[in-house]
Design a protein around this motif. Sequence first.
Motif, short mmCIF file in Angstrom:
data_model
loop_
_atom_site.label_atom_id
_atom_site.label_comp_id
_atom_site.label_asym_id
_atom_site.label_seq_id
_atom_site.Cartn_x
_atom_site.Cartn_y
_atom_site.Cartn_z
N PRO A 155 0.86 -1.19 0.00
CA PRO A 155 0.00 0.00 0.00
C PRO A 155 0.89 1.23 0.00
CG PRO A 155 -0.53 -1.47 1.85
CD PRO A 155 0.73 -1.97 1.23
N THR A 156 0.43 2.28 -0.66
CA THR A 156 1.21 3.52 -0.61
C THR A 156 1.23 4.03 0.82
OG1 THR A 156 -0.74 4.87 -1.00
CG2 THR A 156 0.45 4.08 -2.94
N GLY A 157 2.32 4.62 1.18
CA GLY A 157 2.40 5.22 2.51
C GLY A 157 2.76 4.25 3.61
N ILE A 158 3.10 3.03 3.23
CA ILE A 158 3.50 2.08 4.28
C ILE A 158 4.83 2.53 4.88
CG2 ILE A 158 4.73 0.57 2.69
CD1 ILE A 158 2.76 -0.47 5.79
N GLY A 159 4.90 2.48 6.19
CA GLY A 159 6.11 2.93 6.86
C GLY A 159 6.46 4.36 6.49
N ALA A 160 5.40 5.16 6.34
CA ALA A 160 5.66 6.57 6.03
C ALA A 160 6.49 7.17 7.15
CB ALA A 160 4.35 7.31 5.86
N ASP A 161 7.15 8.26 6.82
CA ASP A 161 8.00 8.96 7.78
C ASP A 161 8.81 8.03 8.67
OD1 ASP A 161 4.89 9.39 8.41
OD2 ASP A 161 5.87 8.91 10.32
N VAL A 162 9.65 7.19 8.06
CA VAL A 162 10.60 6.46 8.90
C VAL A 162 11.67 7.47 9.29
CG1 VAL A 162 10.41 4.84 6.97
CG2 VAL A 162 12.64 5.42 7.84
#
Lengths: 248, 248
Positions: A155-162
């Motif tokens: 999915p898009t945005g997975i683990g966003a802002d690591v």
Amino acid sequence: MTEATRRERLRAETERDIRRQARALLVARGRDAVTLRAIARELGITAPALYRYYDSREDLLRRLADDICTDLAAELNADLRQIGEDDISAQVYSVCRGFRRWALAHPQEFALVFASTEDTLGSCGPDGERGHVGDQFGRVFLEVAGRLIASHPLPTGIGADVPENLHADLAEFQQILLATVNDRGVAVDEQGLPLGAVYHMTQSWVRIYGHVALEVFGRFPFAVSNPEPMYDSMLAQILGELGFPPQP
Amino acid sequence: MTEATRRERLRAETERDIRRQARALLVARGRDAVTLRAIARELGITAPALYRYYDSREDLLRRLADDICTDLAAELNADLRQIGEDDISAQVYSVCRGFRRWALAHPQEFALVFASTEDTLGSCGPDGERGHVGDQFGRVFLEVAGRLIASHPLPTGIGADVPENLHADLAEFQQILLATVNDRGVAVDEQGLPLGAVYHMTQSWVRIYGHVALEVFGRFPFAVSNPEPMYDSMLAQILGELGFPPQP
DNA sequence: ACTGTCGGTGAACGCCGTTTACGAAGTTGA
DNA sequence: TCAACTTCGTAAACGGCGTTCACCGACAGT
């Protein structure tokens, strides 16, 4: 075939016997009950004899922890073999549930391997490397998790802002993961296992370990009369975040 | 004021001395080094004298765990006092970071209180109740978490699909939470603390505990060179899910 | 057959938790 | 005041522990 001399075979056999007895004591009466004298008594020998095989009690406990990791990995792998090679989501469920089941059934072993301070018990696994979950077990876990992620468009945005500061560590872990998965014959590269997904996997391990340890140690903030659905619901959410539909 | 006789004062004093020495040994050389004889030696008395104060070594360890919880709670409360009474989000950060900081600085104590199998160390806290995180510490945590949730309109869908089987347990926990928060003079009812939020709080404890324990025990799947941003990012996400903006 | 290694023994040292019998204070009440 | 009682310490002892050491028989290789 058997390249071992008679002496070596005998030695290996006693070595196994010692750890088998040690483990029986650990299971039955806890870590403190794993005494050299008790083991020796059970084996019909004297305590000093054990020093022909292990440097000290602590050394024995360390190797015992290795054994436990190996057996846990074997147990999880046995479960895995009963599942379709291609149903990776089911494989993840199997490994995660198997880990919890094992931990609850073997709390003393769990405590020894997964809740010992580093100075009372060195890292588990034959290599002295730091920062590994017990090697054999870790492999099973990492491999199936890596294959899961690589098998599916994320999915898009997975683990966003690591967090920026973690990029380096995560990249290193990414390489370990890639190697582990490729070892199994599944071809993956950095594209199929992006940093965000690696980060998500780490966070998932935090949740899985956290739940299991809290349950084993009885440190949930309230009396959970039936923790299993809670665990399953957590797994469903973890997989859901990766874009997998819920599945019992 | 002091309703205590001379005898009682002296007794209480030695009792504290004993635990102080026990704790010093725990910190310096680990749980196994907390021996009655070592404590007695340090205090200039003989080991059997300790039996005038504690039933057994195990009993002493149990009460030591209580002390530790109390001190941890005091430390967290001290931090809290430095924060605006109304900035609840900052209070949550403070408590969570304080918990991690304490655990890393006192791994032996952490292991004793938060990672002991129930049969090797009964529940912490003076009441023999089951399923509590060490009472004093738990109060601090629950209170601030409860106030956080109650202080804010929750995002829709928070704690969506909490498992049916958990409704009863969560409702009970909800009552404990309400009582804890109201004790502090903040008026809240079931509307302000819905089951979904209670469930979310439980999941958050899983993540917080999981991260801290993994770090203390060195069981992350890879060498995290600087785990702090990872922890902070987790906290930010937890608070974000509750509708709070990120905040350093 | 000689020599060395390997895997065991028994004795010993200094720890440990715990129990027991005993004594020296402090406390209490007549 | 003095006797009875409680409290808090002691020393001695028991059995168990990890670990070291000297010793010894059985086996292996030459």
